[in-house]
Enzyme design. Structure first.
Site, PDB file in Angstrom:
ATOM      1  N   CYS A 206       0.882  -1.163   0.000  1.00 17.33           N
ATOM      2  CA  CYS A 206       0.000   0.000   0.000  1.00 17.33           C
ATOM      3  C   CYS A 206       0.915   1.206   0.000  1.00 17.33           C
ATOM      4  O   CYS A 206       1.490   1.548   1.031  1.00 17.33           O
ATOM      5  CB  CYS A 206      -0.925   0.009   1.218  1.00 17.33           C
ATOM      6  SG  CYS A 206      -1.865   1.551   1.338  1.00 17.33           S
TER       7      CYS A 206
ATOM      8  N   CYS B 235      -0.377   4.228   2.369  1.00 24.36           N
ATOM      9  CA  CYS B 235      -0.399   4.138   3.836  1.00 24.36           C
ATOM     10  C   CYS B 235      -0.153   2.697   4.237  1.00 24.36           C
ATOM     11  O   CYS B 235       0.967   2.222   4.148  1.00 24.36           O
ATOM     12  CB  CYS B 235      -1.712   4.679   4.395  1.00 24.36           C
ATOM     13  SG  CYS B 235      -3.193   4.060   3.556  1.00 24.36           S
ATOM     14  N   SER B 236      -1.202   1.993   4.668  1.00 27.33           N
ATOM     15  CA  SER B 236      -0.984   0.621   5.118  1.00 27.33           C
ATOM     16  C   SER B 236      -2.245  -0.214   4.927  1.00 27.33           C
ATOM     17  O   SER B 236      -2.551  -1.059   5.750  1.00 27.33           O
ATOM     18  CB  SER B 236      -0.552   0.606   6.582  1.00 27.33           C
ATOM     19  OG  SER B 236      -1.506   1.315   7.364  1.00 27.33           O
ATOM     20  N   CYS B 237      -3.000   0.014   3.848  1.00 27.97           N
ATOM     21  CA  CYS B 237      -4.199  -0.779   3.571  1.00 27.97           C
ATOM     22  C   CYS B 237      -3.809  -2.261   3.509  1.00 27.97           C
ATOM     23  O   CYS B 237      -2.818  -2.631   2.884  1.00 27.97           O
ATOM     24  CB  CYS B 237      -4.835  -0.353   2.252  1.00 27.97           C
ATOM     25  SG  CYS B 237      -5.481   1.320   2.306  1.00 27.97           S
TER      26      CYS B 237
END
Lengths: 193, 54
Positions: free
Chosen positions: A96, A99-101
């Protein structure tokens, strides 16, 4: 002022509790839920079943959300789940960049390195080099397909079924499927590992 | 991937009609030129308003 995120989160939580905006017992429940009920074992069960059951395999690749819901998983951070399959010709890996999906219902919470700026920027530009640094060497003729998650769709990788696993049952197969294999930064474990 | 709420609007509490979301595949070479590794591809989910006709 401290830079330690843990201290800052503690301070934030204390403030929210003091103002009556969150219930500390509820926060603990959510943490316990993700520590004990939701984790990569869910994803491992999905992969093992896809390896063992051709009809489920086809449903999983056609509509990941629906097939995973059959097994009772879904919900927050997983409203649109997409499974992508590794083959001898194509290796898939998930990142991602924004961000951090991450597909929480099947993989639990993302590892720290998944959220690092280095992984997020380098995995798109130099996936072969990053995978090699993480211990996964790919032959030059294997195509690398990097999936950049959006807020909407969350990807999981179905790793290749290791050789020598023909006689194994579902529970034995599940133990070969690691979190890293489902992100695409490792292979599934060999049966005697 | 179908019609989805647009997070750029959602994140700031703005109400907008849903947008279509597409998975677009780019060859590594098209994104990173000569520095790209051979045989690599990046698939990115892009909302309709991010796209312009090529």
């Amino acid at each position: 002022v401290t830079d330690d995120p843990a201290v800052r989160v503690e301070a934030l939580e204390a403030l929210l509790v003091e103002k009556g905006l969150v219930d500390p017992a509820l926060v603990d429940d959510v943490i316990a839920h993700y520590e004990t009920n939701v984790g990569p074992l869910n994803g491992a069960k999905v992969v093992a079943r896809a390896w063992a059951e051709p009809a489920f395999h086809d449903r999983l690749l056609a509509d990941g959300t629906a097939a995973i819901a059959e097994m009772g998983y879904g919900g927050a951070e997983g409203h649109l789940l997409i499974a992508v399959e590794n083959t001898p010709a194509v290796h898939n890996v998930v990142v991602c960049t924004l961000c951090s999906c991450y597909p929480w219902p099947v993989l639990g919470l993302p590892p720290r390195w998944y959220k690092s700026p280095e992984y997020r920027s380098r995995m798109v530009a130099q996936p072969r080099a990053v995978l090699a640094e993480m211990g996964l060497e790919l032959a030059d003729d294997v195509r690398v397909r990097v999936w950049d998650s959006s807020a909407e769709a969350r990807y999981m990788v179905v790793p290749e079924r290791p050789a020598g696993t023909e006689g194994l049952g579902l529970e034995e197969l599940e133990r070969l499927v690691t979190r890293d294999a489902m992100i695409g930064v490792a292979r599934a474990l060999a049966p005697d590992a | 991937l179908g019609a989805t709420l647009f997070p750029d609007a959602l994140a700031v509490g703005r109400h907008e009609p849903p947008q279509h979301l597409y998975t677009v595949a780019f060859a590594g070479r098209d994104l990173f030129g000569d520095e790209a590794e051979p045989g690599t591809e990046v698939r990115i989910d892009l909302y309709e308003s991010y796209l312009v006709p090529a």
